[in-house]
Design a protein around this motif. Structure first.
Motif, PDB file in Angstrom:
ATOM      1  N   GLU A  80       0.827  -1.206   0.000  1.00 22.78           N
ATOM      2  CA  GLU A  80       0.000   0.000   0.000  1.00 22.78           C
ATOM      3  C   GLU A  80       0.861   1.255   0.000  1.00 22.78           C
ATOM      4  O   GLU A  80       0.558   2.241  -0.650  1.00 22.78           O
ATOM      5  CB  GLU A  80      -0.926   0.005   1.220  1.00 22.78           C
ATOM      6  N   PHE A  88      -7.160   8.243  -0.017  1.00 19.51           N
ATOM      7  CA  PHE A  88      -6.195   7.126  -0.106  1.00 19.51           C
ATOM      8  C   PHE A  88      -4.793   7.640   0.240  1.00 19.51           C
ATOM      9  O   PHE A  88      -3.950   7.822  -0.645  1.00 19.51           O
ATOM     10  CB  PHE A  88      -6.207   6.518  -1.512  1.00 19.51           C
ATOM     11  N   ASP A 119      -6.721  -0.749  -9.376  1.00 17.52           N
ATOM     12  CA  ASP A 119      -7.420  -0.796  -8.086  1.00 17.52           C
ATOM     13  C   ASP A 119      -8.876  -0.368  -8.288  1.00 17.52           C
ATOM     14  O   ASP A 119      -9.155   0.801  -8.544  1.00 17.52           O
ATOM     15  CB  ASP A 119      -6.710   0.136  -7.100  1.00 17.52           C
ATOM     16  N   SER A 120      -9.804  -1.321  -8.169  1.00 18.96           N
ATOM     17  CA  SER A 120     -11.216  -1.032  -8.439  1.00 18.96           C
ATOM     18  C   SER A 120     -11.797  -0.028  -7.436  1.00 18.96           C
ATOM     19  O   SER A 120     -12.680   0.755  -7.781  1.00 18.96           O
ATOM     20  CB  SER A 120     -12.039  -2.326  -8.414  1.00 18.96           C
ATOM     21  N   LYS A 121     -11.290  -0.045  -6.208  1.00 23.34           N
ATOM     22  CA  LYS A 121     -11.806   0.883  -5.193  1.00 23.34           C
ATOM     23  C   LYS A 121     -11.462   2.323  -5.569  1.00 23.34           C
ATOM     24  O   LYS A 121     -12.306   3.224  -5.484  1.00 23.34           O
ATOM     25  CB  LYS A 121     -11.220   0.534  -3.825  1.00 23.34           C
ATOM     26  N   ILE A 122     -10.223   2.542  -6.008  1.00 18.23           N
ATOM     27  CA  ILE A 122      -9.809   3.883  -6.428  1.00 18.23           C
ATOM     28  C   ILE A 122     -10.561   4.282  -7.690  1.00 18.23           C
ATOM     29  O   ILE A 122     -11.037   5.422  -7.818  1.00 18.23           O
ATOM     30  CB  ILE A 122      -8.285   3.936  -6.679  1.00 18.23           C
ATOM     31  N   LYS A 123     -10.701   3.346  -8.612  1.00 17.39           N
ATOM     32  CA  LYS A 123     -11.406   3.618  -9.869  1.00 17.39           C
ATOM     33  C   LYS A 123     -12.853   4.056  -9.598  1.00 17.39           C
ATOM     34  O   LYS A 123     -13.319   5.052 -10.157  1.00 17.39           O
ATOM     35  CB  LYS A 123     -11.383   2.365 -10.743  1.00 17.39           C
ATOM     36  N   ASN A 124     -13.548   3.322  -8.750  1.00 17.38           N
ATOM     37  CA  ASN A 124     -14.957   3.645  -8.455  1.00 17.38           C
ATOM     38  C   ASN A 124     -15.081   4.962  -7.699  1.00 17.38           C
ATOM     39  O   ASN A 124     -16.017   5.743  -7.931  1.00 17.38           O
ATOM     40  CB  ASN A 124     -15.593   2.507  -7.655  1.00 17.38           C
ATOM     41  N   THR A 125     -14.157   5.206  -6.786  1.00 17.00           N
ATOM     42  CA  THR A 125     -14.170   6.463  -6.040  1.00 17.00           C
ATOM     43  C   THR A 125     -13.916   7.639  -6.969  1.00 17.00           C
ATOM     44  O   THR A 125     -14.573   8.688  -6.871  1.00 17.00           O
ATOM     45  CB  THR A 125     -13.107   6.452  -4.921  1.00 17.00           C
TER      46      THR A 125
END
Length: 277
Positions: free
Chosen positions: A88, A117, A258-264
């Motif tokens: 990370e 993040f 990173d799907s979390k960063i992409k969606n955010t």
């Protein structure tokens, strides 16, 4: 110490010095010596020896094995957490954007993403839409924010807002300024001139918005710009009724994104629509 504990666990599982030595790739005498050293260190007997090759753990040995397995599990989890933290900490997320988006939306966006993040390092670059699409296909960048939809099957395009195009500049000067790096602006300019039967006295082509804006501020020529680029002191001459879609593009085959960063990121872009409307 770790070597002695590993040997103990192996002997306990195998209930046999010979089998334990085969698993550990050491001699039987070395196994026996290590167990004796551990028992001396702890001050207890861990195994009952007999004339037969099979051995059995003592009560102390059984308790010690259970506690060691707990410690082994905790140690494994600790190491996994350390690796996760390191990953990370060193994680880099790269965003590419066309010039208009890069100079207007991106600065605030990166600031918000960095807050959400904190362990991710965000890198940003400006290029035209085709270059960004190529970089995403090659996994050189993770996400692109552009004004042209891509036709590549592996690239996913999502509209995050509609950008109004307007005419700015000196209405008395029929010199028209073109942006060479943003194809969609050039297309809208050509379309506007054709629809309104405007024949420019001359045209000038620049490769960045800042140069065009400086020329407009000096009272030279007219151009079509995104409302994102309009400064407070600039007067809009005419609305064009052209609204170009702006896209977030990504490689849907790239598992490293990173799907979390992409969606955010997409959610933040969508929430900005009213601000730039």
């Amino acid at each position: 110490m770790f070597k002695l504990l590993k040997t103990f666990i192996t002997v306990y599982d195998e209930k046999n010095f010979t089998k334990a030595s085969q698993r550990l790739y050491i001699s039987q005498s070395a196994v026996s010596t290590q167990i004796s050293s551990l028992e001396k260190l702890l001050g207890v007997s861990l195994f009952e020896r007999s004339k037969y090759t099979r051995i059995s753990p003592t009560v102390a040995g059984q308790f010690f094995y259970i506690e060691l397995k707990k410690l082994q599990s905790e140690w494994k989890e600790t190491v996994q957490t350390l690796h996760k933290l390191e990953k990370e900490e060193n994680h880099t997320f790269k965003i590419g954007a066309s010039e208009t988006i890069g100079n207007t939306i991106i600065p605030e966006l990166l600031n918000r993403l960095s807050g959400i993040f904190p362990n991710t390092k965000f890198e940003f670059s400006i290029a035209n839409s085709s270059e960004i699409a190529k970089s995403i296909s090659l996994s050189d960048i993770n996400i692109g924010l552009v004004e042209s939809k891509t036709s590549t099957k592996t690239l996913e395009s999502q509209i995050f807002m509609y950008d109004e195009m307007v005419v700015v500049g000196n209405p008395q000067d029929n010199v028209w300024l073109f942006h060479s790096e943003e194809d969609s602006i050039r297309q809208h300019t050509d379309q506007y001139l054709t629809c309104n039967r405007i024949k420019p006295e001359a045209t000038l082509t620049c490769n960045d918005n800042s140069t065009i804006l400086k020329m407009i501020q000096q009272g030279m020529g007219q151009t079509i710009l995104s409302t994102l680029s309009i400064k407070s002191e600039q007067r809009i001459l005419r609305r064009t009724n052209f609204f170009r879609p702006l896209y977030m593009i990504s490689n849907n085959t790239d598992t490293l994104v990173d799907s979390k960063i992409k969606n955010t990121l997409f959610s933040l872009l969508m929430s900005n629509q009213k601000k730039y409307a």
